[in-house]
Write a protein that holds these residues in place. Structure first.
Motif, PDB file in Angstrom:
ATOM      1  N   TYR A 506      50.332  20.235  70.228  1.00  0.00           N
ATOM      2  CA  TYR A 506      50.199  20.899  68.931  1.00  0.00           C
ATOM      3  C   TYR A 506      50.828  22.294  68.989  1.00  0.00           C
ATOM      4  O   TYR A 506      51.570  22.695  68.093  1.00  0.00           O
ATOM      5  N   TYR A 511      54.175  17.425  66.798  1.00  0.00           N
ATOM      6  CA  TYR A 511      53.020  16.942  66.048  1.00  0.00           C
ATOM      7  C   TYR A 511      52.813  15.429  66.153  1.00  0.00           C
ATOM      8  O   TYR A 511      51.666  14.956  66.154  1.00  0.00           O
ATOM      9  N   THR A 538      46.794  18.522  62.496  1.00  0.00           N
ATOM     10  CA  THR A 538      48.047  17.854  62.875  1.00  0.00           C
ATOM     11  C   THR A 538      48.549  16.978  61.738  1.00  0.00           C
ATOM     12  O   THR A 538      49.755  16.959  61.434  1.00  0.00           O
TER      13      THR A 538
END
Length: 572
Positions: A506, A511, A538
């Protein structure tokens, strides 16, 4: 794309493996042991891959082909199983692979090669009831009911328990003029759409190791029923909290005193015993005799009185030729019973084995049997299963019961204090020191300590996790990723380790990878607020507002502040 898969698989491979007769390199032996441990843990796909490695290291190790064949058979990959059983026979012919290969042919509906294999197995082991029971199933499917009945009779004579329902069907068919039970002659199965296919014979399921014979002494089933509550499966854990070993043990008094092998608890920090259907902690070790001496440990289990039975210790050593019974958890299959005889009392000349006269027994054992009791036909303990000899079939050894009596009980001490070796103790010390430096913000010093910890103990998952945290603080993200991945591989059930890996992705704005990892963490810890928050954040970055909204709804029940944080991000 990085993928983390968590699978729970069930193993049904219960034949006892003979030991290899040829010399095996240390690398191949280590790989093979690792594969068997993976089987015990239910990690069958990993076990197959490890056996591939074993075979590449030693192409003549027939045991590796045999075990891989059983794994293939269990996954219904019959052609591959047949190939491995054939290779086993080519390298070292014994009865096991012939029976197993015949079963595979039965599953494939190929009666002729199955019958040929059963005939070869019978010639090698005419008193093996498994051969006759499996062949009876084949004859029954071929409507040769008289032959099926003959094989049932042979199986019973050999001591094999025959399922009553099957025996009754054969009896009715054999006396009913050749029609199948129920009066339907030549019945076939139907696939969807009405296309008929020939019905394939289905072999009976494998039995537990050693359960292929029924003890011949009158009343022995009752004896087994009486002693089973006194035998436990042991789960032993390392300093990272990972399940590192399983074994067996048995109670010797009503205070919860338990006998097992030293090597089952060696280098472990804590352990549990499965008593009945419940797990109870082993609260301490009272006496040990290292594996090079007697390979025994006396521990105390925190189990309530009345939840287990006590096994009496025999007063005399059994005579050579005397029948014995072994109870344990071979390959993790608890309370398995096998039968044999005392073949000899001898000293085995090997550096890392006990230098005392030990009982050589023919009862089959496997990893997980260690620490289980060897019983005479009175139900008395005459020995403790310790090791098998790597140059023969069913040549296994037990520590005589007299050495159990020689153990001098002291006050229970924690496993970590008694059982850890010096390198592991040092690794633990470096780990604790590293944590203190990490918490103090001294990341370079913490990094050196965690590196030393994993160098001393390369399965130290907690140290690898902190190594990843430290690398992240130092902005060494590639090194942090490697450390986290290692921690996850060592303990894939740790939501913390998986979460930390996802958080690293992250931060790196990777992602898609982060989502994949956080989804695994969510399966492991569905009520963890941090996991729900980070998965939601996310998904916002990935423009998946539907899943982000789901995480928001979950967070409202878990953590109102984190729910509001995600809500603001969704509606920004």
């Amino acid at each position: 794309m990085r993928r983390l898969a968590l699978c729970v698989l069930a193993a049904m491979f219960l034949f006892v493996l003979p030991a290899a007769a040829e010399e095996v390199s240390p690398e191949a032996a280590t790989s093979f042991i690792k594969a068997k441990n993976l089987v015990a843990q239910g990690k069958l796909d990993e076990a197959i891959k490890e056996l591939d490695t074993t075979i590449s290291l030693n192409p003549k190790l027939y045991l590796a082909y045999f075990l891989r064949g059983m794994l293939y058979e269990g996954k219904k990959r019959y052609d591959e199983a047949i190939a491995d059983y054939s290779k086993t026979i080519e390298l070292h012919a014994f009865v096991g692979p012939y029976i197993q290969r015949a079963r595979c042919y039965m599953y494939k509906g190929q009666a002729a090669p199955a019958l040929a294999d059963f005939a070869k197995a019978e010639a090698m082991s005419p008193n093996n009831g498994d051969i006759y029971l499996n062949r009876a199933v084949l004859y029954f499917s071929l409507k040769q009911y008289d032959k099926a009945q003959q094989d049932i009779d042979k199986a019973r004579k050999a001591g094999k328990k025959v399922p009553e329902e099957f025996a009754q069907k054969v009896k009715e068919a054999a006396g009913g003029g050749g029609t199948s039970p129920g009066g339907t002659s030549g019945a076939t199965e139907k696939e969807e759409g009405g296309v008929e296919k020939e019905s394939k014979p289905q072999p009976p399921p494998p039995t537990t190791p050693g359960a292929t014979t029924t003890p011949t002494a009158e009343g022995l089933p009752q004896l087994i029923k009486r002693v089973l509550p006194g035998v436990v499966k042991i789960y032993a854990y390392d300093i990272s909290g990972n399940l590192a070993d399983t074994g067996s043990g048995f109670f010797i008094n009503k205070q919860g005193w338990l006998i097992t092998n030293h090597h089952v608890l060696e280098n472990k920090t804590h352990a549990k015993a499965k008593v009945g259907k419940k797990l109870y902690p082993i609260k301490g070790v009272m006496a040990v005799s290292r594996k090079e001496k007697w390979d025994l440990a006396l521990a105390q289990v925190d189990a309530p009185p009345g939840s287990y039975s006590v096994l009496p210790l025999a007063q005399t050593i059994p005579e050579v030729g005397e029948r014995i019974v072994v109870v344990g958890a071979p390959l993790g299959f608890e309370q398995s019973v096998s039968e044999g005889i005392v073949a000899a009392v001898r000293v085995v000349s090997q550096a890392d084995l006990p230098k005392i006269p030990v009982l050589q027994v023919t009862a089959p054992i496997s990893p997980g049997s260690s620490g289980g009791p060897v019983l005479n036909l009175k139900g008395e303990v005459v020995g403790v299963i310790s090791f098998l000899f790597p140059h023969g079939q069913n040549v296994n050894f037990a520590i005589p019961v007299e050495y159990v009596r020689k153990l001098e009980a002291a006050s229970p001490q924690p496993l970590a204090k008694v059982m850890l070796d010096q390198e592991t103790i040092q690794a633990q010390a470096f780990y604790e020191y590293g944590k203190k430096q990490y918490n103090a913000g001294n990341y370079e010093e913490a990094l050196a300590a965690f590196k030393k910890a994993v160098q001393l103990y390369d399965k130290y998952a907690r140290a690898y996790n902190y190594l990843g945290l430290t690398y992240r603080k130092l902005k060494k993200y590639r090194e942090a990723e490697k450390a986290y991945v290692t921690a996850v591989k060592l303990n894939p059930r740790s939501a913390v380790y998986v979460y930390n890996l996802g958080f690293l992705y992250y931060l790196a704005e990777s992602y898609k990878d982060a989502r994949q990892v956080f989804e695994v963490a969510l399966k492991l810890a569905p009520k963890d607020a941090d996991v729900n928050l980070m998965l939601g954040k996310t998904c916002v970055h990935l423009k998946d507002r539907v899943e982000a909204a789901r995480r928001y709804e979950a967070l409202k029940q878990l953590d109102a502040a984190k729910a509001q944080e995600l809500y603001r991000l969704i509606n920004r």
